[in-house]
Design a protein around this motif. Structure first.
Motif, PDB file in Angstrom:
ATOM      1  N   PHE A   4       6.644   9.153  -5.145  1.00  0.00           N
ATOM      2  CA  PHE A   4       6.138   8.069  -5.980  1.00  0.00           C
ATOM      3  C   PHE A   4       4.817   8.516  -6.574  1.00  0.00           C
ATOM      4  CE2 PHE A   4       3.553   4.277  -6.676  1.00  0.00           C
ATOM      5  CZ  PHE A   4       4.387   3.580  -7.538  1.00  0.00           C
ATOM      6  N   ASN A   5       4.728   8.456  -7.893  1.00  0.00           N
ATOM      7  CA  ASN A   5       3.536   8.898  -8.607  1.00  0.00           C
ATOM      8  C   ASN A   5       2.535   7.749  -8.717  1.00  0.00           C
ATOM      9  OD1 ASN A   5       1.908   9.287 -11.214  1.00  0.00           O
ATOM     10  ND2 ASN A   5       2.719  11.310 -10.790  1.00  0.00           N
ATOM     11  N   LEU A   6       1.311   7.997  -8.271  1.00  0.00           N
ATOM     12  CA  LEU A   6       0.248   6.983  -8.321  1.00  0.00           C
ATOM     13  C   LEU A   6      -0.598   7.076  -9.577  1.00  0.00           C
ATOM     14  CD1 LEU A   6      -1.049   7.264  -4.659  1.00  0.00           C
ATOM     15  CD2 LEU A   6       0.231   5.364  -5.625  1.00  0.00           C
ATOM     16  N   GLY A   7      -0.573   8.214 -10.238  1.00  0.00           N
ATOM     17  CA  GLY A   7      -1.478   8.400 -11.371  1.00  0.00           C
ATOM     18  C   GLY A   7      -0.899   9.269 -12.448  1.00  0.00           C
ATOM     19  N   GLU A  85       1.996  12.109   2.962  1.00  0.00           N
ATOM     20  CA  GLU A  85       3.276  11.824   3.599  1.00  0.00           C
ATOM     21  C   GLU A  85       3.010  11.191   4.948  1.00  0.00           C
ATOM     22  OE1 GLU A  85       5.363  15.502   4.303  1.00  0.00           O
ATOM     23  OE2 GLU A  85       4.021  16.075   5.931  1.00  0.00           O
ATOM     24  N   GLY A  86       4.047  10.575   5.496  1.00  0.00           N
ATOM     25  CA  GLY A  86       3.929  10.005   6.832  1.00  0.00           C
ATOM     26  C   GLY A  86       4.064   8.495   6.820  1.00  0.00           C
ATOM     27  N   HIS A  87       3.394   7.871   7.741  1.00  0.00           N
ATOM     28  CA  HIS A  87       3.497   6.420   7.911  1.00  0.00           C
ATOM     29  C   HIS A  87       2.479   5.733   7.005  1.00  0.00           C
ATOM     30  CE1 HIS A  87       3.481   2.549  10.201  1.00  0.00           C
ATOM     31  NE2 HIS A  87       4.763   2.788  10.039  1.00  0.00           N
ATOM     32  N   ILE A  88       2.927   5.404   5.790  1.00  0.00           N
ATOM     33  CA  ILE A  88       2.081   4.807   4.763  1.00  0.00           C
ATOM     34  C   ILE A  88       2.741   3.520   4.300  1.00  0.00           C
ATOM     35  CG2 ILE A  88       0.852   5.236   2.603  1.00  0.00           C
ATOM     36  CD1 ILE A  88       1.852   8.228   3.015  1.00  0.00           C
ATOM     37  N   LEU A  89       1.937   2.507   4.051  1.00  0.00           N
ATOM     38  CA  LEU A  89       2.446   1.217   3.602  1.00  0.00           C
ATOM     39  C   LEU A  89       2.214   1.028   2.102  1.00  0.00           C
ATOM     40  CD1 LEU A  89       0.993  -0.994   6.470  1.00  0.00           C
ATOM     41  CD2 LEU A  89       3.285   0.000   6.316  1.00  0.00           C
ATOM     42  N   PRO A  90       3.100   0.305   1.418  1.00  0.00           N
ATOM     43  CA  PRO A  90       2.890   0.034  -0.007  1.00  0.00           C
ATOM     44  C   PRO A  90       1.548  -0.648  -0.288  1.00  0.00           C
ATOM     45  CG  PRO A  90       5.111  -0.586   0.629  1.00  0.00           C
ATOM     46  CD  PRO A  90       4.382  -0.243   1.894  1.00  0.00           C
ATOM     47  N   ASP A  91       1.055  -1.435   0.655  1.00  0.00           N
ATOM     48  CA  ASP A  91      -0.238  -2.106   0.467  1.00  0.00           C
ATOM     49  C   ASP A  91      -1.394  -1.123   0.362  1.00  0.00           C
ATOM     50  OD1 ASP A  91       0.985  -4.558   0.495  1.00  0.00           O
ATOM     51  OD2 ASP A  91       0.515  -4.985   2.586  1.00  0.00           O
ATOM     52  N   GLN A  92      -1.177   0.129   0.740  1.00  0.00           N
ATOM     53  CA  GLN A  92      -2.224   1.144   0.675  1.00  0.00           C
ATOM     54  C   GLN A  92      -2.223   1.898  -0.661  1.00  0.00           C
ATOM     55  OE1 GLN A  92      -0.815   3.025   4.327  1.00  0.00           O
ATOM     56  NE2 GLN A  92      -2.766   2.517   5.310  1.00  0.00           N
ATOM     57  N   PRO A 112      10.699   2.064  -4.556  1.00  0.00           N
ATOM     58  CA  PRO A 112       9.557   2.390  -5.410  1.00  0.00           C
ATOM     59  C   PRO A 112       9.031   1.187  -6.203  1.00  0.00           C
ATOM     60  CG  PRO A 112      11.279   4.031  -5.661  1.00  0.00           C
ATOM     61  CD  PRO A 112      11.849   2.916  -4.840  1.00  0.00           C
ATOM     62  N   ALA A 113       9.883   0.203  -6.466  1.00  0.00           N
ATOM     63  CA  ALA A 113       9.448  -0.989  -7.205  1.00  0.00           C
ATOM     64  C   ALA A 113       8.372  -1.754  -6.436  1.00  0.00           C
ATOM     65  CB  ALA A 113      10.642  -1.898  -7.495  1.00  0.00           C
ATOM     66  N   ILE A 114       8.470  -1.765  -5.129  1.00  0.00           N
ATOM     67  CA  ILE A 114       7.451  -2.435  -4.309  1.00  0.00           C
ATOM     68  C   ILE A 114       6.124  -1.700  -4.444  1.00  0.00           C
ATOM     69  CG2 ILE A 114       6.760  -3.000  -1.937  1.00  0.00           C
ATOM     70  CD1 ILE A 114       9.757  -3.420  -1.340  1.00  0.00           C
ATOM     71  N   TRP A 115       6.170  -0.380  -4.423  1.00  0.00           N
ATOM     72  CA  TRP A 115       4.947   0.408  -4.587  1.00  0.00           C
ATOM     73  C   TRP A 115       4.336   0.162  -5.963  1.00  0.00           C
ATOM     74  CZ3 TRP A 115       2.390   3.784  -1.278  1.00  0.00           C
ATOM     75  CH2 TRP A 115       2.979   3.917  -0.020  1.00  0.00           C
ATOM     76  N   GLU A 117       4.632  -2.485  -7.823  1.00  0.00           N
ATOM     77  CA  GLU A 117       4.072  -3.844  -7.832  1.00  0.00           C
ATOM     78  C   GLU A 117       2.711  -3.870  -7.137  1.00  0.00           C
ATOM     79  OE1 GLU A 117       2.830  -7.388  -6.072  1.00  0.00           O
ATOM     80  OE2 GLU A 117       4.108  -6.142  -4.827  1.00  0.00           O
ATOM     81  N   ARG A 118       2.575  -3.138  -6.058  1.00  0.00           N
ATOM     82  CA  ARG A 118       1.308  -3.117  -5.318  1.00  0.00           C
ATOM     83  C   ARG A 118       0.185  -2.491  -6.138  1.00  0.00           C
ATOM     84  NH1 ARG A 118       4.476  -5.690  -2.556  1.00  0.00           N
ATOM     85  NH2 ARG A 118       4.276  -6.043  -0.340  1.00  0.00           N
ATOM     86  N   LEU A 119       0.524  -1.541  -6.990  1.00  0.00           N
ATOM     87  CA  LEU A 119      -0.497  -0.926  -7.845  1.00  0.00           C
ATOM     88  C   LEU A 119      -1.043  -1.903  -8.879  1.00  0.00           C
ATOM     89  CD1 LEU A 119       0.811   2.676  -8.584  1.00  0.00           C
ATOM     90  CD2 LEU A 119      -1.172   2.018  -7.227  1.00  0.00           C
ATOM     91  N   LYS A 120      -0.268  -2.915  -9.212  1.00  0.00           N
ATOM     92  CA  LYS A 120      -0.679  -3.896 -10.227  1.00  0.00           C
ATOM     93  C   LYS A 120      -1.316  -5.139  -9.624  1.00  0.00           C
ATOM     94  CE  LYS A 120       3.033  -2.451 -13.257  1.00  0.00           C
ATOM     95  NZ  LYS A 120       4.264  -2.831 -13.908  1.00  0.00           N
ATOM     96  N   ARG A 121      -1.423  -5.184  -8.321  1.00  0.00           N
ATOM     97  CA  ARG A 121      -1.875  -6.387  -7.619  1.00  0.00           C
ATOM     98  C   ARG A 121      -3.303  -6.799  -7.977  1.00  0.00           C
ATOM     99  NH1 ARG A 121      -0.892  -7.049  -1.342  1.00  0.00           N
ATOM    100  NH2 ARG A 121       1.098  -7.742  -2.122  1.00  0.00           N
ATOM    101  N   PHE A 122      -4.212  -5.844  -8.071  1.00  0.00           N
ATOM    102  CA  PHE A 122      -5.619  -6.158  -8.321  1.00  0.00           C
ATOM    103  C   PHE A 122      -6.007  -5.740  -9.734  1.00  0.00           C
ATOM    104  CE2 PHE A 122      -5.248  -5.275  -3.742  1.00  0.00           C
ATOM    105  CZ  PHE A 122      -5.617  -6.517  -3.258  1.00  0.00           C
ATOM    106  N   SER A 123      -6.720  -6.611 -10.430  1.00  0.00           N
ATOM    107  CA  SER A 123      -7.138  -6.295 -11.793  1.00  0.00           C
ATOM    108  C   SER A 123      -8.518  -5.644 -11.838  1.00  0.00           C
ATOM    109  CB  SER A 123      -7.140  -7.558 -12.657  1.00  0.00           C
ATOM    110  OG  SER A 123      -8.034  -8.512 -12.101  1.00  0.00           O
TER     111      SER A 123
END
Length: 133
Positions: A4-7, A85-92, A112-115, A117-123
């Motif tokens: 999953f790409n973060l940036g 990698e490892g034990h990571i949560l979408p909230d992170q 990946p849709a949950i991840w 969505e989490r990236l868009k949570r905070f403005s």
């Protein structure tokens, strides 16, 4: 492996990811695994040759990979891909991005849709974003 790409940095696949101990012996190594108990400073002499640094979360409660990522970007000037990698949560997700992580290795059953969505949570954020992210 599901990434999953973060940036903005695209993930690349590397034939071999070496340990820090193997790094000095593998002069052409482009990818290294930095374990949670290892300081990012230990790979300073190799920063210029590395294209990927892989960080591990053994538990979602262990924040050492956040510190390692931030150290790599802010203090060591690393410009290439940082992957976790490892034990990571979408909230992170947002915190990972803010620390300079580019990609997350997701389990095969992760959505990946949950991840996304989490990236868009905070403005906005009270902490400054690392330069270039």
């Amino acid at each position: 492996m599901q990434l999953f790409n973060l940036g903005s940095r695209k993930a690349h696949i590397y034939d071999k990811v070496v340990s820090v101990a193997e790094l000095a012996e593998n002069h052409g190594a482009e990818a290294v695994l930095l374990k949670p108990e290892e300081s990012a400073e230990i790979i300073r002499p190799f920063i210029g040759q590395l294209k990927l640094i892989l960080l591990q979360f053994r538990s979602f409660k262990d924040g050492r990979a956040f510190t390692q990522a931030r150290t790599l970007r802010e203090y060591l000037g690393y410009k290439e891909e940082i992957r976790v990698e490892g034990h990571i949560l979408p909230d992170q997700a947002e915190f990972l991005k803010r620390c300079g992580v580019d990609n997350v290795v997701l389990s095969s059953d992760a959505d990946p849709a949950i991840w996304q969505e989490r990236l868009k949570r905070f403005s906005f954020s009270y902490q400054s974003l690392l330069k270039g992210h």
